[in-house]
Design a protein around this motif. Structure first.
Motif, PDB file in Angstrom:
ATOM      1  N   TRP A  31     -10.201  40.641   1.149  1.00  0.00           N
ATOM      2  CA  TRP A  31     -10.996  39.495   0.827  1.00  0.00           C
ATOM      3  C   TRP A  31      -9.985  38.290   0.724  1.00  0.00           C
ATOM      4  O   TRP A  31     -10.359  37.242   1.370  1.00  0.00           O
ATOM      5  CB  TRP A  31     -11.768  39.734  -0.439  1.00  0.00           C
ATOM      6  N   ILE A  32      -8.820  38.330   0.077  1.00  0.00           N
ATOM      7  CA  ILE A  32      -7.905  37.327   0.047  1.00  0.00           C
ATOM      8  C   ILE A  32      -7.452  36.904   1.319  1.00  0.00           C
ATOM      9  O   ILE A  32      -7.258  35.951   1.955  1.00  0.00           O
ATOM     10  CB  ILE A  32      -6.879  37.519  -1.004  1.00  0.00           C
ATOM     11  N   THR A  33      -7.118  38.038   2.058  1.00  0.00           N
ATOM     12  CA  THR A  33      -6.444  37.829   3.576  1.00  0.00           C
ATOM     13  C   THR A  33      -7.450  36.926   4.562  1.00  0.00           C
ATOM     14  O   THR A  33      -7.159  36.013   5.157  1.00  0.00           O
ATOM     15  CB  THR A  33      -6.115  39.091   4.001  1.00  0.00           C
ATOM     16  N   LEU A  34      -8.722  37.514   4.458  1.00  0.00           N
ATOM     17  CA  LEU A  34      -9.530  37.005   5.334  1.00  0.00           C
ATOM     18  C   LEU A  34     -10.041  35.523   4.976  1.00  0.00           C
ATOM     19  O   LEU A  34     -10.343  34.717   5.764  1.00  0.00           O
ATOM     20  CB  LEU A  34     -11.111  37.873   5.284  1.00  0.00           C
ATOM     21  N   GLY A  35      -9.943  35.131   3.580  1.00  0.00           N
ATOM     22  CA  GLY A  35     -10.207  33.934   2.936  1.00  0.00           C
ATOM     23  C   GLY A  35      -9.265  33.061   3.394  1.00  0.00           C
ATOM     24  O   GLY A  35      -9.602  31.733   3.813  1.00  0.00           O
ATOM     25  N   SER A  36      -8.141  33.519   3.356  1.00  0.00           N
ATOM     26  CA  SER A  36      -6.899  32.618   3.743  1.00  0.00           C
ATOM     27  C   SER A  36      -6.792  32.257   5.072  1.00  0.00           C
ATOM     28  O   SER A  36      -6.548  31.230   5.544  1.00  0.00           O
ATOM     29  CB  SER A  36      -5.667  33.082   3.386  1.00  0.00           C
ATOM     30  N   ILE A  37      -7.180  33.317   5.930  1.00  0.00           N
ATOM     31  CA  ILE A  37      -6.988  32.989   7.422  1.00  0.00           C
ATOM     32  C   ILE A  37      -8.257  31.991   7.781  1.00  0.00           C
ATOM     33  O   ILE A  37      -7.993  31.173   8.804  1.00  0.00           O
ATOM     34  CB  ILE A  37      -7.279  34.460   7.998  1.00  0.00           C
ATOM     35  N   LEU A  40      -6.954  28.518   6.927  1.00  0.00           N
ATOM     36  CA  LEU A  40      -6.053  28.018   7.569  1.00  0.00           C
ATOM     37  C   LEU A  40      -6.377  27.723   9.161  1.00  0.00           C
ATOM     38  O   LEU A  40      -5.616  27.111   9.674  1.00  0.00           O
ATOM     39  CB  LEU A  40      -4.517  29.141   7.726  1.00  0.00           C
ATOM     40  N   ARG A  41      -7.456  28.253   9.446  1.00  0.00           N
ATOM     41  CA  ARG A  41      -7.907  28.175  10.788  1.00  0.00           C
ATOM     42  C   ARG A  41      -8.494  26.624  10.965  1.00  0.00           C
ATOM     43  O   ARG A  41      -9.130  26.073  10.033  1.00  0.00           O
ATOM     44  CB  ARG A  41      -9.146  29.090  11.316  1.00  0.00           C
ATOM     45  N   PRO A  42      -7.839  25.988  12.088  1.00  0.00           N
ATOM     46  CA  PRO A  42      -8.330  24.415  12.158  1.00  0.00           C
ATOM     47  C   PRO A  42     -10.013  24.437  12.655  1.00  0.00           C
ATOM     48  O   PRO A  42     -10.514  25.254  13.320  1.00  0.00           O
ATOM     49  CB  PRO A  42      -7.449  24.181  13.553  1.00  0.00           C
ATOM     50  N   LYS A  43     -10.400  23.269  12.148  1.00  0.00           N
ATOM     51  CA  LYS A  43     -11.729  23.062  12.124  1.00  0.00           C
ATOM     52  C   LYS A  43     -11.848  21.949  13.347  1.00  0.00           C
ATOM     53  O   LYS A  43     -11.234  21.101  13.363  1.00  0.00           O
ATOM     54  CB  LYS A  43     -12.278  22.497  10.916  1.00  0.00           C
TER      55      LYS A  43
END
Length: 55
Positions: A31-37, A40-43
């Motif tokens: 959950w933490i990894t997917l949330g941080s990715i 960090l992904r540009p919008k």
């Protein structure tokens, strides 16, 4: 009858313990990894009428 109740208590307690071990060991890091990715992904700031960004 007391032994049966104690055995049932131990079974439920051990199942709850292993569910918590799974959640802390697998689900929480995932959950933490997917949330941080996702953070960090540009919008894309500009959206076109059909919902896709300009290339």
């Amino acid at each position: 009858m007391v032994a049966l109740g104690f055995a049932l208590f131990l079974c439920i307690g051990l199942m709850a313990f292993w569910v918590l071990v799974f959640l802390m060991g697998v689900a929480l890091p995932l959950w933490i990894t997917l949330g941080s990715i996702e953070m960090l992904r540009p919008k894309r700031l500009v959206e076109t009428a059909d919902g896709e960004g300009e290339a």
